[in-house]
Design a protein around this motif. Sequence first.
Motif, PDB file in Angstrom:
ATOM      1  N   ALA A   1      45.753  44.367  31.662  1.00 24.83           N
ATOM      2  CA  ALA A   1      45.381  43.261  32.566  1.00 24.83           C
ATOM      3  C   ALA A   1      43.891  43.323  32.920  1.00 24.83           C
ATOM      4  O   ALA A   1      43.205  42.297  32.948  1.00 24.83           O
ATOM      5  CB  ALA A   1      46.236  43.311  33.835  1.00 24.83           C
ATOM      6  N   LEU A   2      43.385  44.530  33.157  1.00 21.48           N
ATOM      7  CA  LEU A   2      41.949  44.687  33.445  1.00 21.48           C
ATOM      8  C   LEU A   2      41.113  44.275  32.229  1.00 21.48           C
ATOM      9  O   LEU A   2      40.052  43.667  32.364  1.00 21.48           O
ATOM     10  CB  LEU A   2      41.641  46.132  33.840  1.00 21.48           C
ATOM     11  CG  LEU A   2      42.129  46.575  35.227  1.00 21.48           C
ATOM     12  CD1 LEU A   2      42.061  48.101  35.364  1.00 21.48           C
ATOM     13  CD2 LEU A   2      41.331  45.915  36.348  1.00 21.48           C
TER      14      LEU A   2
ATOM     15  N   VAL B   1      41.980  42.033  29.928  1.00 19.84           N
ATOM     16  CA  VAL B   1      42.045  40.566  29.845  1.00 19.84           C
ATOM     17  C   VAL B   1      41.100  39.929  30.880  1.00 19.84           C
ATOM     18  O   VAL B   1      40.522  38.863  30.649  1.00 19.84           O
ATOM     19  CB  VAL B   1      43.510  40.088  30.047  1.00 19.84           C
ATOM     20  CG1 VAL B   1      43.588  38.604  30.305  1.00 19.84           C
ATOM     21  CG2 VAL B   1      44.333  40.443  28.821  1.00 19.84           C
ATOM     22  N   LEU B   2      40.917  40.626  32.009  1.00 19.54           N
ATOM     23  CA  LEU B   2      39.999  40.130  33.048  1.00 19.54           C
ATOM     24  C   LEU B   2      38.550  40.573  32.777  1.00 19.54           C
ATOM     25  O   LEU B   2      37.720  40.624  33.674  1.00 19.54           O
ATOM     26  CB  LEU B   2      40.457  40.613  34.434  1.00 19.54           C
ATOM     27  CG  LEU B   2      41.815  40.071  34.895  1.00 19.54           C
ATOM     28  CD1 LEU B   2      42.285  40.764  36.167  1.00 19.54           C
ATOM     29  CD2 LEU B   2      41.769  38.562  35.105  1.00 19.54           C
ATOM     30  N   GLU B   3      38.305  40.905  31.507  1.00 21.21           N
ATOM     31  CA  GLU B   3      36.953  41.176  30.981  1.00 21.21           C
ATOM     32  C   GLU B   3      36.300  42.440  31.519  1.00 21.21           C
ATOM     33  O   GLU B   3      35.078  42.522  31.620  1.00 21.21           O
ATOM     34  CB  GLU B   3      36.049  39.939  31.175  1.00 21.21           C
ATOM     35  CG  GLU B   3      36.611  38.728  30.467  1.00 21.21           C
ATOM     36  CD  GLU B   3      35.681  37.526  30.473  1.00 21.21           C
ATOM     37  OE1 GLU B   3      34.775  37.496  31.312  1.00 21.21           O
ATOM     38  OE2 GLU B   3      35.892  36.634  29.633  1.00 21.21           O
ATOM     39  N   LYS B   4      37.130  43.432  31.833  1.00 22.08           N
ATOM     40  CA  LYS B   4      36.601  44.756  32.158  1.00 22.08           C
ATOM     41  C   LYS B   4      36.804  45.640  30.925  1.00 22.08           C
ATOM     42  O   LYS B   4      37.816  45.516  30.233  1.00 22.08           O
ATOM     43  CB  LYS B   4      37.327  45.368  33.363  1.00 22.08           C
ATOM     44  CG  LYS B   4      37.130  44.579  34.663  1.00 22.08           C
ATOM     45  CD  LYS B   4      35.700  44.646  35.121  1.00 22.08           C
ATOM     46  CE  LYS B   4      35.424  43.711  36.290  1.00 22.08           C
ATOM     47  NZ  LYS B   4      33.984  43.610  36.582  1.00 22.08           N
TER      48      LYS B   4
ATOM     49  N   LEU C   1      48.781  41.191  36.332  1.00 21.97           N
ATOM     50  CA  LEU C   1      47.488  40.498  36.508  1.00 21.97           C
ATOM     51  C   LEU C   1      47.130  40.422  37.988  1.00 21.97           C
ATOM     52  O   LEU C   1      45.970  40.574  38.373  1.00 21.97           O
ATOM     53  CB  LEU C   1      47.537  39.097  35.878  1.00 21.97           C
ATOM     54  CG  LEU C   1      47.408  39.082  34.354  1.00 21.97           C
ATOM     55  CD1 LEU C   1      47.833  37.735  33.784  1.00 21.97           C
ATOM     56  CD2 LEU C   1      45.985  39.423  33.912  1.00 21.97           C
ATOM     57  N   SER C   2      48.153  40.221  38.822  1.00 23.65           N
ATOM     58  CA  SER C   2      47.951  40.203  40.269  1.00 23.65           C
ATOM     59  C   SER C   2      47.476  41.572  40.757  1.00 23.65           C
ATOM     60  O   SER C   2      46.546  41.681  41.569  1.00 23.65           O
ATOM     61  CB  SER C   2      49.260  39.805  40.968  1.00 23.65           C
ATOM     62  OG  SER C   2      49.204  40.101  42.342  1.00 23.65           O
TER      63      SER C   2
ATOM     64  N   ALA D   1      45.896  43.861  38.953  1.00 25.54           N
ATOM     65  CA  ALA D   1      44.528  44.072  38.443  1.00 25.54           C
ATOM     66  C   ALA D   1      43.513  43.343  39.327  1.00 25.54           C
ATOM     67  O   ALA D   1      42.461  43.892  39.675  1.00 25.54           O
ATOM     68  CB  ALA D   1      44.431  43.593  36.994  1.00 25.54           C
ATOM     69  N   ASN D   2      43.848  42.108  39.695  1.00 22.49           N
ATOM     70  CA  ASN D   2      42.949  41.342  40.587  1.00 22.49           C
ATOM     71  C   ASN D   2      42.805  42.017  41.947  1.00 22.49           C
ATOM     72  O   ASN D   2      41.708  42.070  42.510  1.00 22.49           O
ATOM     73  CB  ASN D   2      43.466  39.898  40.750  1.00 22.49           C
ATOM     74  CG  ASN D   2      42.999  39.000  39.616  1.00 22.49           C
ATOM     75  OD1 ASN D   2      41.813  38.949  39.308  1.00 22.49           O
ATOM     76  ND2 ASN D   2      43.921  38.297  38.992  1.00 22.49           N
TER      77      ASN D   2
ATOM     78  N   LEU E   1      40.530  44.994  41.537  1.00 23.06           N
ATOM     79  CA  LEU E   1      39.131  44.590  41.374  1.00 23.06           C
ATOM     80  C   LEU E   1      38.524  44.149  42.710  1.00 23.06           C
ATOM     81  O   LEU E   1      37.379  44.480  43.021  1.00 23.06           O
ATOM     82  CB  LEU E   1      39.015  43.454  40.339  1.00 23.06           C
ATOM     83  CG  LEU E   1      39.334  43.829  38.891  1.00 23.06           C
ATOM     84  CD1 LEU E   1      39.284  42.611  37.994  1.00 23.06           C
ATOM     85  CD2 LEU E   1      38.387  44.910  38.382  1.00 23.06           C
TER      86      LEU E   1
END
Length: 254
Positions: free
Chosen positions: A26-27, A29-32, A243-244, A246-247, A250
């Motif tokens: 997930a991280l 996919v969130l461009e990390k 994803l939640s 990971a957000n 972050l």
Amino acid sequence: MGKIIAIANQKGGVGKTTTAVNLAAALGVLEKKVLLIDADPQANASSGLGVDIESIEQGTYQLLEHSSKASDLIISTETPNLDIIPAHIDLVAIEIELVDIENREYMLRAALEEIEDSYDYIIIDCAPSLGLLTLNALTASHSVLIPIQCEYFALEGLGKLLNTIKSVQKYHNQNLDIEGLLLTMYDSRLRLSNQVVQEVNQHFEGLTFKTIIQRNVRLSEAPSYGESIINYDASSKGSENYLSLANELLTKNA
């Protein structure tokens, strides 16, 4: 400098590897830029990301005994921005082999210095024990994320783990933080699940992630296809949950 997070709980079956694999994905996919280190001899995180563990010649074992550089052990995965240092069953032997080595608790920390700046996050999937492998992971990490399943024995053993973390903070790594407690395998239909959520939030207010990982068939199926939940079924509840998470992670580390 990348943040190193150990995913640890000495209880088996609490969703530790599932969390390590899917939070890392997930991280990514969130461009990390993320590196997952499989520090569990069962090598489930490796196979869960499509690595053929039978053909692995080098991995976490060589990383810990310093016979190979970390950068030579990295394998890229199908998931965007996600690399892995895989494990193999030979990792079982490392605890015995490290026993007589000086500074044995610091072997992983020393090995990661070379690549720490190359990643935003380094996630370590720990073995379900409080042995030397897990001690190395906690000594090398900036924080520890603790998955807790929403079941009857949820809090059993948590005190032991928190004592181990305190001991690591005292003797080996004073900068180790608790990233948070993550409730996993939640089933809203069960009164017990709701009781555990209530109890954990009550006892560990402020330490528990708001995101709760729900029981999800797709989440259970994904590893058998060698894929993270995000690659396997991006629209599933499991994918949404991670994803939640990971957000939330972050935002917390912003």
